[in-house]
Design an enzyme around this catalytic site. Structure first.
Site, PDB file in Angstrom:
ATOM      1  N   GLY A  12       0.815  -1.210   0.000  1.00  0.00           N
ATOM      2  CA  GLY A  12       0.000   0.000   0.000  1.00  0.00           C
ATOM      3  C   GLY A  12       0.844   1.254   0.000  1.00  0.00           C
ATOM      4  N   GLN A  13       0.143   2.393   0.106  1.00  0.00           N
ATOM      5  CA  GLN A  13       0.821   3.694   0.001  1.00  0.00           C
ATOM      6  C   GLN A  13       1.918   3.855   1.058  1.00  0.00           C
ATOM      7  OE1 GLN A  13      -1.417   7.070   1.273  1.00  0.00           O
ATOM      8  NE2 GLN A  13       0.049   8.527   0.436  1.00  0.00           N
ATOM      9  N   ILE A  36      -1.976  -9.051   0.220  1.00  0.00           N
ATOM     10  CA  ILE A  36      -2.827 -10.032  -0.483  1.00  0.00           C
ATOM     11  C   ILE A  36      -2.528 -10.049  -1.981  1.00  0.00           C
ATOM     12  CG2 ILE A  36      -4.865 -10.428   0.960  1.00  0.00           C
ATOM     13  CD1 ILE A  36      -6.179  -8.102  -0.598  1.00  0.00           C
ATOM     14  N   TYR A 143     -14.680   3.662   9.071  1.00  0.00           N
ATOM     15  CA  TYR A 143     -13.216   3.647   9.251  1.00  0.00           C
ATOM     16  C   TYR A 143     -12.848   4.265  10.603  1.00  0.00           C
ATOM     17  CZ  TYR A 143      -8.383   5.223   8.236  1.00  0.00           C
ATOM     18  OH  TYR A 143      -7.037   5.487   8.268  1.00  0.00           O
ATOM     19  N   LYS A 147     -11.130   2.552  13.859  1.00  0.00           N
ATOM     20  CA  LYS A 147      -9.854   3.026  14.415  1.00  0.00           C
ATOM     21  C   LYS A 147     -10.021   3.376  15.896  1.00  0.00           C
ATOM     22  CE  LYS A 147      -7.041   2.537  10.965  1.00  0.00           C
ATOM     23  NZ  LYS A 147      -5.962   1.548  11.031  1.00  0.00           N
TER      24      LYS A 147
HETATM   25  C1  AKB Z   1      -8.223   8.793   4.856  1.00  0.00           C
HETATM   26  O1  AKB Z   1      -8.397   9.862   4.238  1.00  0.00           O
HETATM   27  O2  AKB Z   1      -9.106   7.956   5.036  1.00  0.00           O
HETATM   28  C2  AKB Z   1      -6.848   8.513   5.433  1.00  0.00           C
HETATM   29  C3  AKB Z   1      -6.752   8.947   6.865  1.00  0.00           C
HETATM   30  C4  AKB Z   1      -6.780  10.374   7.216  1.00  0.00           C
HETATM   31  O3  AKB Z   1      -6.617   8.120   7.719  1.00  0.00           O
HETATM   32  N1  AKB Z   1      -5.848   9.170   4.648  1.00  0.00           N
END
Ligand code: AKB
Length: 319
Positions: A12-13, A36, A143, A147
């Protein structure tokens, strides 16, 4: 003890550049890249690679045992924008991969874990400027929720089982080697590609949307520094606030115009605008600076120069 490192999500990045840097420091054989799917030629040719599904405990365990791994960097995740399209998949990947690695550490198979959190743990009710380390956290994306839950689990595994897990809340990361993977801050990378390819960019965030950002070299330094710090120095076992710079689409476009005067920016905000509006504009990272000596080096001007210089070679752009 010699380091034997596994990076999950190495293609990834962030994983790509983290792998290259850790190989430069520790030697190619000491750093096992995994994902993966295969990554860029540069990454694949730089040292050992294993196919791993981060959600499959046994596939991770097999590689940990094969190479006598003692440190794991878990970089696999589904980011904010893609996560809103596939909420259940995002939750499954982000949480299961973390539990797999935390449980490996709990069982004593590995000694140290790095797991990235994000500014996405904050939400619309969080103070927006100079967001403190400890504050209201009511994330509104899947997301962000994953987190925030992950941060709680990291702290729990540290307190309850003594797992040495370390984490930072990444802002938007800007880089040119590997493409970003479905985040809300991705505009700040796309803008450079489009400036060099087409001389114009249509931003999916509006003109004045200020977000915390960081150049990749600073992010990699922070990641390696927190992992190298003495355990006593890491006083926060959920995740540290981390800051580099903050800017708006308008500000970065003005910076690009210093090099490409005819560059034009337009604005068509989409669903990502709402995500960006829920995040902080700037971050107070004094705890990271006090506890383990964090210090960023790259500001907006320097980052713009580095991005344009490197990408202009890729696109054969002369200026
Ligand atoms: C996103 O934009 O989802 C990510 C982050 C800020 O975690 N780059």
């Amino acid at each position: 003890m010699n380091k034997s490192i596994l990076i999950i999500g190495a293609c990834g990045q962030i994983g790509t550049e983290l792998t290259l840097k850790l190989r430069e420091i520790n030697g190619e054989k000491a750093v096992i890249a995994s994902d993966i799917h295969e990554g860029s030629n540069e990454l694949m040719q730089s040292g050992p690679f294993e196919l791993i599904n981060a959600m499959d405990y046994d596939s991770i365990l097999k590689v940990v045992e094969k190479y006598a791994i003692n440190e794991v960097y878990l970089m696999a995740a589904m980011l904010s924008a893609t996560g809103e399209k596939f909420p259940e998949k995002a939750w499954e990947l982000n949480m299961n991969s973390l539990f797999n690695v935390l449980n490996l550490a709990k069982s004593g198979k590995i000694k140290k874990v790095f797991w990235p959190s994000s500014i996405a743990v904050f939400g619309p009710t969080t103070p927006k400027e100079n967001t403190p380390q400890e504050t209201v956290m009511e994330p509104s994306t899947v997301y962000g929720i994953s987190k925030q839950a992950g941060e709680r689990w990291c702290e729990y595994y540290f307190n309850k089982f003594g797992v040495d897990v370390r984490s930072i809340r990444y802002p938007g990361i800007i880089s040119w080697k590997a493409n970003p993977g479905g985040g809300t801050t991705d505009y700040a990378i796309e803008i450079f590609h489009k400036a060099l390819q087409e001389g114009k960019y249509n931003s999916f965030l509006n003109k004045e949307t200020k977000l915390p950002m960081m150049y990749i070299d600073d992010a990699i330094d922070a990641t390696i520094n927190i992992m190298d710090a003495k355990p006593e120095a890491i006083k926060i076992r959920s995740s540290y606030n981390l800051a580099g710079m903050s800017f708006t689409p308008h500000e970065v476009s003005e910076e690009i115009k210093k090099t490409i005067p005819n560059f034009e920016i337009s604005y068509s905000p989409d669903f990502r605008q709402k995500i960006a509006d829920s995040w902080p504009k700037s971050i107070d990272d004094s705890k990271a600076r006090e506890d383990w000596g964090w210090n960023h080096k790259v500001d907006l001007e320097k980052m713009t120069t580095i991005m344009l210089e490197n990408l202009s070679l890729k696109y054969d752009f002369n200026y």
